[in-house]
Design a protein around this motif. Structure first.
Motif, PDB file in Angstrom:
ATOM      1  N   LEU A 220      21.094 -25.241   0.351  1.00 16.90           N
ATOM      2  CA  LEU A 220      19.847 -24.740  -0.223  1.00 16.90           C
ATOM      3  C   LEU A 220      18.986 -24.175   0.901  1.00 16.90           C
ATOM      4  N   ALA A 221      18.438 -22.986   0.683  1.00 12.96           N
ATOM      5  CA  ALA A 221      17.511 -22.372   1.642  1.00 12.96           C
ATOM      6  C   ALA A 221      18.072 -22.352   3.058  1.00 12.96           C
ATOM      7  N   GLY A 222      19.370 -22.050   3.162  1.00 16.77           N
ATOM      8  CA  GLY A 222      19.976 -21.881   4.477  1.00 16.77           C
ATOM      9  C   GLY A 222      20.361 -23.154   5.193  1.00 16.77           C
ATOM     10  N   ARG A 223      20.265 -24.303   4.530  1.00 20.28           N
ATOM     11  CA  ARG A 223      20.625 -25.573   5.148  1.00 20.28           C
ATOM     12  C   ARG A 223      21.519 -26.391   4.213  1.00 20.28           C
ATOM     13  N   ILE A 224      22.430 -27.156   4.807  1.00 22.29           N
ATOM     14  CA  ILE A 224      23.185 -28.134   4.031  1.00 22.29           C
ATOM     15  C   ILE A 224      22.283 -29.337   3.837  1.00 22.29           C
ATOM     16  N   VAL A 225      21.877 -29.574   2.591  1.00 18.90           N
ATOM     17  CA  VAL A 225      20.904 -30.631   2.318  1.00 18.90           C
ATOM     18  C   VAL A 225      21.569 -31.947   1.958  1.00 18.90           C
ATOM     19  N   GLN A 226      22.849 -31.890   1.559  1.00 18.38           N
ATOM     20  CA  GLN A 226      23.554 -33.132   1.236  1.00 18.38           C
ATOM     21  C   GLN A 226      25.056 -32.893   1.276  1.00 18.38           C
ATOM     22  N   SER A 227      25.796 -33.878   1.761  1.00 12.08           N
ATOM     23  CA  SER A 227      27.259 -33.835   1.778  1.00 12.08           C
ATOM     24  C   SER A 227      27.781 -35.133   1.186  1.00 12.08           C
ATOM     25  N   GLY A 228      28.914 -35.032   0.506  1.00 10.76           N
ATOM     26  CA  GLY A 228      29.481 -36.223  -0.111  1.00 10.76           C
ATOM     27  C   GLY A 228      30.796 -35.899  -0.786  1.00 10.76           C
ATOM     28  N   GLY A 229      31.134 -36.668  -1.785  1.00 11.13           N
ATOM     29  CA  GLY A 229      32.387 -36.485  -2.501  1.00 11.13           C
ATOM     30  C   GLY A 229      32.217 -35.668  -3.764  1.00 11.13           C
ATOM     31  N   VAL A 230      33.209 -35.795  -4.638  1.00 10.69           N
ATOM     32  CA  VAL A 230      33.227 -35.034  -5.882  1.00 10.69           C
ATOM     33  C   VAL A 230      32.012 -35.335  -6.752  1.00 10.69           C
ATOM     34  N   GLU A 231      31.410 -36.499  -6.550  1.00 14.86           N
ATOM     35  CA  GLU A 231      30.255 -36.857  -7.375  1.00 14.86           C
ATOM     36  C   GLU A 231      29.107 -35.868  -7.221  1.00 14.86           C
ATOM     37  N   LEU A 232      29.018 -35.176  -6.080  1.00 12.15           N
ATOM     38  CA  LEU A 232      27.967 -34.179  -5.908  1.00 12.15           C
ATOM     39  C   LEU A 232      28.189 -32.986  -6.833  1.00 12.15           C
ATOM     40  N   ASN A 238      25.709 -31.629 -14.115  1.00 12.61           N
ATOM     41  CA  ASN A 238      24.843 -32.329 -15.061  1.00 12.61           C
ATOM     42  C   ASN A 238      23.364 -32.010 -14.892  1.00 12.61           C
ATOM     43  N   GLN A 239      22.945 -31.769 -13.647  1.00 16.12           N
ATOM     44  CA  GLN A 239      21.522 -31.647 -13.369  1.00 16.12           C
ATOM     45  C   GLN A 239      21.122 -30.316 -12.728  1.00 16.12           C
ATOM     46  N   GLY A 240      22.107 -29.540 -12.278  1.00 12.25           N
ATOM     47  CA  GLY A 240      21.793 -28.307 -11.583  1.00 12.25           C
ATOM     48  C   GLY A 240      21.419 -28.553 -10.130  1.00 12.25           C
ATOM     49  N   PHE A 241      21.164 -27.469  -9.395  1.00 10.40           N
ATOM     50  CA  PHE A 241      20.867 -27.604  -7.976  1.00 10.40           C
ATOM     51  C   PHE A 241      19.457 -28.151  -7.717  1.00 10.40           C
ATOM     52  N   GLN A 242      18.607 -28.089  -8.709  1.00 15.74           N
ATOM     53  CA  GLN A 242      17.248 -28.590  -8.519  1.00 15.74           C
ATOM     54  C   GLN A 242      17.224 -30.080  -8.217  1.00 15.74           C
ATOM     55  N   ALA A 243      18.320 -30.772  -8.562  1.00 14.08           N
ATOM     56  CA  ALA A 243      18.394 -32.202  -8.269  1.00 14.08           C
ATOM     57  C   ALA A 243      18.417 -32.472  -6.767  1.00 14.08           C
ATOM     58  N   PHE A 244      18.780 -31.458  -5.967  1.00 13.55           N
ATOM     59  CA  PHE A 244      18.880 -31.637  -4.517  1.00 13.55           C
ATOM     60  C   PHE A 244      17.706 -31.033  -3.768  1.00 13.55           C
ATOM     61  N   ALA A 245      16.802 -30.399  -4.479  1.00 13.83           N
ATOM     62  CA  ALA A 245      15.642 -29.786  -3.828  1.00 13.83           C
ATOM     63  C   ALA A 245      14.668 -30.864  -3.369  1.00 13.83           C
ATOM     64  N   ALA A 246      14.099 -30.630  -2.204  1.00 14.46           N
ATOM     65  CA  ALA A 246      13.158 -31.612  -1.644  1.00 14.46           C
ATOM     66  C   ALA A 246      11.883 -31.656  -2.480  1.00 14.46           C
TER      67      ALA A 246
END
Length: 246
Positions: A220-232, A238-246
């Motif tokens: 998001l916005a030029g940065r990797i904001v979260q890394s993980g497994g398939v659950e991401l 289910n929630q869209g990318f807004q779930a990861f926005a600060a």
């Protein structure tokens, strides 16, 4: 095998990607997900070595070798393969002619003799079969009049011929129906078993039925904001990318 450290990228003096860190080992599948305009394709172009994309800071290594001083061709010869969402069309040059030039250029760098016509055709036919393409396809102009699925399967065919060390695939699911997506997934798994590492760039998680990534990264916005497994990826569905926005 591929090490990206604190990589910042600008286009036309505007910073698009900021301080990305990413390591992909042999045989790993990493998925980079994010909405439009966050820097996914910018990262792809910079990895390739496109002169319009400036590396402001950071490092990029493949097998310990610094890629930044290398040309596009030299990076390809080191085993970096980039499959584009919209690969270039070259009317008048058949797919088979392109495969021959591609394979033998790599063999020359490796100090190997070029493949003769019989050896090359045998390898191409096998790769075409794995890619779900018939023999007539080999004699068509490169990407000329191809559907989205044909373009993606053609990129898979090229990967199967070259067995790259790292393959970066931009928008893996663009233009693909279910059958084509299954074929692409099978081809990627085959190359993964041979040691190819993958960075798959996409908006959507519906390919998960055919591929299981080692890591999923949210950009998001030029940065990797979260890394993980398939659950991401499931969370994106289910929630869209807004779930990861600060």
């Amino acid at each position: 095998m591929l090490e990206i450290q604190s990589l910042a990228i600008s286009v036309a003096n505007k910073t698009i990607v900021e301080a990305i860190d990413l390591t992909i080992n042999a045989g790993e599948i990493h998925v980079l997900m994010g909405p439009n305009g966050v820097g996914k394709s910018t990262l792809t172009r910079a990895l390739l070595g496109d002169a319009d994309y400036t590396i402001e800071s950071g490092s990029l290594r493949l097998g310990g070798l610094d890629l930044l001083p290398l040309s596009i061709e030299q990076r390809a010869h080191q085993g970096l393969f980039v499959a584009f969402q919209h690969p270039v069309t070259i009317p008048g040059v058949s797919n088979l002619q392109f495969y021959k030039a591609m394979v033998n250029a790599h063999r020359q760098v490796q100090n190997l003799e070029p493949l003769d016509a019989i050896e090359l055709l045998a390898q191409v036919k096998q790769a075409a079969q794995q890619s779900g393409l018939n023999e007539d396809f080999l004699y068509r102009g490169l990407n000329d009049g191809f559907s989205g699925g044909e373009k993606k399967r053609n990129e898979l065919l090229q990967m199967l011929l070259l067995s790259p060390r790292i393959a970066v695939v931009d928008e893996i699911d663009s233009g693909l129906d279910v059958d084509a997506l299954k074929i692409i997934g099978q081809g990627i798994r085959h190359l993964q078993q041979q040691g190819t590492g993958f960075l798959l760039i996409t908006h959507y998680p519906h390919w998960l039925e055919y591929l299981t990534p080692d890591q999923v990264h949210i950009l998001l916005a030029g940065r990797i904001v979260q890394s993980g497994g398939v659950e991401l990826a499931d969370q994106v569905a289910n929630q869209g990318f807004q779930a990861f926005a600060a």
